[in-house]
Design a protein around this motif. Structure first.
Motif, PDB file in Angstrom:
ATOM      1  N   GLU A  22      41.515  81.588 113.143  1.00 43.91           N
ATOM      2  CA  GLU A  22      40.668  82.063 114.241  1.00 43.91           C
ATOM      3  C   GLU A  22      39.590  81.073 114.649  1.00 43.91           C
ATOM      4  O   GLU A  22      39.286  80.945 115.843  1.00 43.91           O
ATOM      5  CB  GLU A  22      40.013  83.383 113.845  1.00 43.91           C
ATOM      6  CG  GLU A  22      39.207  84.025 114.962  1.00 43.91           C
ATOM      7  CD  GLU A  22      38.734  85.420 114.612  1.00 43.91           C
ATOM      8  OE1 GLU A  22      38.300  86.141 115.528  1.00 43.91           O
ATOM      9  OE2 GLU A  22      38.804  85.794 113.415  1.00 43.91           O
ATOM     10  N   HIS A  25      36.900  78.258 117.598  1.00 47.53           N
ATOM     11  CA  HIS A  25      37.590  78.851 118.742  1.00 47.53           C
ATOM     12  C   HIS A  25      36.795  78.636 120.030  1.00 47.53           C
ATOM     13  O   HIS A  25      35.572  78.797 120.046  1.00 47.53           O
ATOM     14  CB  HIS A  25      37.804  80.352 118.536  1.00 47.53           C
ATOM     15  CG  HIS A  25      38.812  80.926 119.481  1.00 47.53           C
ATOM     16  ND1 HIS A  25      40.139  81.091 119.148  1.00 47.53           N
ATOM     17  CD2 HIS A  25      38.691  81.339 120.760  1.00 47.53           C
ATOM     18  CE1 HIS A  25      40.792  81.590 120.181  1.00 47.53           C
ATOM     19  NE2 HIS A  25      39.934  81.753 121.176  1.00 47.53           N
ATOM     20  N   LEU A  27      36.657  80.166 123.694  1.00 45.70           N
ATOM     21  CA  LEU A  27      37.111  81.285 124.516  1.00 45.70           C
ATOM     22  C   LEU A  27      37.092  80.962 125.996  1.00 45.70           C
ATOM     23  O   LEU A  27      36.182  80.295 126.493  1.00 45.70           O
ATOM     24  CB  LEU A  27      36.217  82.498 124.288  1.00 45.70           C
ATOM     25  CG  LEU A  27      36.495  83.383 123.073  1.00 45.70           C
ATOM     26  CD1 LEU A  27      35.413  84.453 122.976  1.00 45.70           C
ATOM     27  CD2 LEU A  27      37.873  84.029 123.159  1.00 45.70           C
ATOM     28  N   PRO A  40      37.457  86.611 118.848  1.00 44.62           N
ATOM     29  CA  PRO A  40      38.794  86.336 119.386  1.00 44.62           C
ATOM     30  C   PRO A  40      39.876  87.279 118.875  1.00 44.62           C
ATOM     31  O   PRO A  40      40.748  87.704 119.635  1.00 44.62           O
ATOM     32  CB  PRO A  40      39.062  84.889 118.954  1.00 44.62           C
ATOM     33  CG  PRO A  40      37.705  84.284 118.821  1.00 44.62           C
ATOM     34  CD  PRO A  40      36.810  85.381 118.337  1.00 44.62           C
ATOM     35  N   ARG A  41      39.862  87.650 117.599  1.00 43.71           N
ATOM     36  CA  ARG A  41      40.926  88.481 117.028  1.00 43.71           C
ATOM     37  C   ARG A  41      40.955  89.880 117.644  1.00 43.71           C
ATOM     38  O   ARG A  41      42.000  90.549 117.619  1.00 43.71           O
ATOM     39  CB  ARG A  41      40.774  88.576 115.513  1.00 43.71           C
ATOM     40  CG  ARG A  41      39.524  89.291 115.050  1.00 43.71           C
ATOM     41  CD  ARG A  41      39.353  89.265 113.543  1.00 43.71           C
ATOM     42  NE  ARG A  41      38.119  89.943 113.136  1.00 43.71           N
ATOM     43  CZ  ARG A  41      36.928  89.380 113.135  1.00 43.71           C
ATOM     44  NH1 ARG A  41      36.784  88.120 113.529  1.00 43.71           N
ATOM     45  NH2 ARG A  41      35.868  90.078 112.746  1.00 43.71           N
ATOM     46  N   HIS A  44      42.135  89.148 121.536  1.00 41.67           N
ATOM     47  CA  HIS A  44      43.508  88.634 121.616  1.00 41.67           C
ATOM     48  C   HIS A  44      44.188  88.747 120.250  1.00 41.67           C
ATOM     49  O   HIS A  44      44.292  87.764 119.516  1.00 41.67           O
ATOM     50  CB  HIS A  44      43.502  87.180 122.077  1.00 41.67           C
ATOM     51  CG  HIS A  44      42.871  86.974 123.407  1.00 41.67           C
ATOM     52  ND1 HIS A  44      43.426  87.470 124.573  1.00 41.67           N
ATOM     53  CD2 HIS A  44      41.723  86.351 123.771  1.00 41.67           C
ATOM     54  CE1 HIS A  44      42.649  87.150 125.593  1.00 41.67           C
ATOM     55  NE2 HIS A  44      41.611  86.481 125.141  1.00 41.67           N
ATOM     56  N   PHE A  48      44.887  84.644 118.952  1.00 48.08           N
ATOM     57  CA  PHE A  48      43.483  84.369 118.639  1.00 48.08           C
ATOM     58  C   PHE A  48      43.306  83.043 117.903  1.00 48.08           C
ATOM     59  O   PHE A  48      42.184  82.614 117.669  1.00 48.08           O
ATOM     60  CB  PHE A  48      42.906  85.499 117.779  1.00 48.08           C
ATOM     61  CG  PHE A  48      43.604  85.675 116.452  1.00 48.08           C
ATOM     62  CD1 PHE A  48      43.255  84.903 115.356  1.00 48.08           C
ATOM     63  CD2 PHE A  48      44.619  86.613 116.313  1.00 48.08           C
ATOM     64  CE1 PHE A  48      43.893  85.061 114.132  1.00 48.08           C
ATOM     65  CE2 PHE A  48      45.268  86.777 115.100  1.00 48.08           C
ATOM     66  CZ  PHE A  48      44.904  85.993 114.006  1.00 48.08           C
ATOM     67  N   TRP A  53      43.367  80.226 123.463  1.00 44.53           N
ATOM     68  CA  TRP A  53      44.499  81.120 123.736  1.00 44.53           C
ATOM     69  C   TRP A  53      45.754  80.358 124.090  1.00 44.53           C
ATOM     70  O   TRP A  53      46.840  80.620 123.550  1.00 44.53           O
ATOM     71  CB  TRP A  53      44.098  82.072 124.870  1.00 44.53           C
ATOM     72  CG  TRP A  53      45.033  83.216 125.114  1.00 44.53           C
ATOM     73  CD1 TRP A  53      44.977  84.445 124.531  1.00 44.53           C
ATOM     74  CD2 TRP A  53      46.130  83.248 126.038  1.00 44.53           C
ATOM     75  NE1 TRP A  53      45.984  85.254 125.036  1.00 44.53           N
ATOM     76  CE2 TRP A  53      46.700  84.542 125.963  1.00 44.53           C
ATOM     77  CE3 TRP A  53      46.688  82.328 126.925  1.00 44.53           C
ATOM     78  CZ2 TRP A  53      47.800  84.926 126.718  1.00 44.53           C
ATOM     79  CZ3 TRP A  53      47.786  82.704 127.683  1.00 44.53           C
ATOM     80  CH2 TRP A  53      48.341  83.991 127.588  1.00 44.53           C
TER      81      TRP A  53
END
Length: 327
Positions: A22, A25, A27, A40-41, A44, A48, A53
């Motif tokens: 994850e 990340h 976004l 994120p998890r 998505h 994620f 993505w």
């Protein structure tokens, strides 16, 4: 240069190490209020990982492709287990609901859209429920492409995620057996914006590009035009003026810098485009030129697909595109 079992294992191990990682990340997320603040998890649940993505989507394309090509490998079994945990009806329903938000109109447009369709295209080659579960999300982005091209007066002619031609190449392959309306929409749009282009003299590469603007357009037009028309168009674009003869692999000064590492992808995507266009050319000397240029770009980039996370979380997909394209 061919895809060996050893190389496939290296790519698969790298992708298995990041599609469910994850953090870190980045976004692409528009928030309409406090309720939209989430990790994120949660936003998505399928995609994620892999820093962002779109990289997670094409990381999964890499994994499913390698599972199909090397089904007896240890990595194939690990891929199957993780895919069954990931591509569930509930998780994909969350992905679709996110994509359908009014604030998501520009989400991952068009790069992530193209890769999602390409992932669905690959998933359909597997004897699992993955493709059926991915299809509603794929159909959403297919319609999004039609809506987008209806208002896109000019192509986005850059070497990054916003490039129009690259995404349309992936989308068109998906649509060939599933959505004739999308094929016609893409072909009509591409003919309008690219067919009269000639004598390319762009200043490539840009400092953080992973696509060649002109070769991305040419790869799309290879599928839109007849073989005879394409050969004539391509000669007028980059052969007659000597542009392609002068093309050299990009130099990557810092592979730990995410943007500079894009240039490794440029070498790989150029190689893919050049290899893919070889069969469409009539003259042996032109084919030799493209083949030699593609090989030089592959040789420059393949040793660096893994080794640093800023490239490792996405480069294998582009290496695989190039290696699977048989000259």
């Amino acid at each position: 240069m061919d895809l060996t079992q050893e190389t496939a294992a290296r790519f698969a191990q790298a992708a298995l190490g990041h599609v469910a990682r994850e953090y870190p990340h980045k976004l692409d997320h528009v928030m309409d209020g406090d309720a939209d603040v989430a990790p994120p998890r949660e936003l998505h649940p399928c995609f994620f990982g892999s820093f962002d993505w779109h990289s997670c989507v094409h990381g999964w394309w890499t994994l499913l492709t390698l599972r199909r090509l090397f089904p007896e490998s240890d990595e194939a079994r690990a891929i199957e287990t993780l895919a069954r945990e990931t591509f569930t009806t509930d998780k994909l329903a969350v992905e679709l609901a996110y994509a359908q938000r009014p604030s998501s109109r520009g989400f991952e447009r068009p790069y992530g859209w193209g890769w999602l369709l390409y992932l669905h295209h690959e998933a359909a080659r597997h004897d699992e429920e993955w493709a059926a579960r991915l299809e509603p999300l794929a159909r959403h982005f297919a319609q999004a492409f039609k809506d987008y091209l209806a208002v896109l007066t000019y192509p986005v002619f850059v070497g990054t995620h916003y490039n129009t031609a690259f995404a349309l190449t992936l989308a068109r392959e998906w649509a060939e057996t599933r959505d004739p309306e999308l094929v016609e929409t893409i072909d009509t749009w591409a003919d309008r914006v690219f067919a009269e282009r000639s004598n390319y003299a762009g200043w490539e590469p840009g400092g953080d590009e992973f696509l060649s603007p002109v070769l991305s357009a040419a790869l799309l037009m290879r599928n839109v035009l007849s073989r005879v028309d394409f050969a004539r168009w391509f000669a007028g674009l980059v052969l007659d003026n000597g542009w392609l003869e002068r093309l050299q692999p990009a130099s990557v000064s810092d592979r730990s810098d995410g943007k500079i590492a894009h240039l490794e992808g440029l070498n790989l995507s150029r190689a893919w485009a050049l290899r893919a266009m070889l069969p469409a050319l009539s003259h042996a000397e032109d084919r030799d030129l493209l083949d030699g240029c593609a090989n030089a770009h592959l040789e420059a980039a393949l040793p660096h697909v893994t080794g640093d996370y800023m490239g490792e979380h996405w480069l294998a997909s582009f290496a695989l595109l190039a290696l699977l394209e048989k000259p």
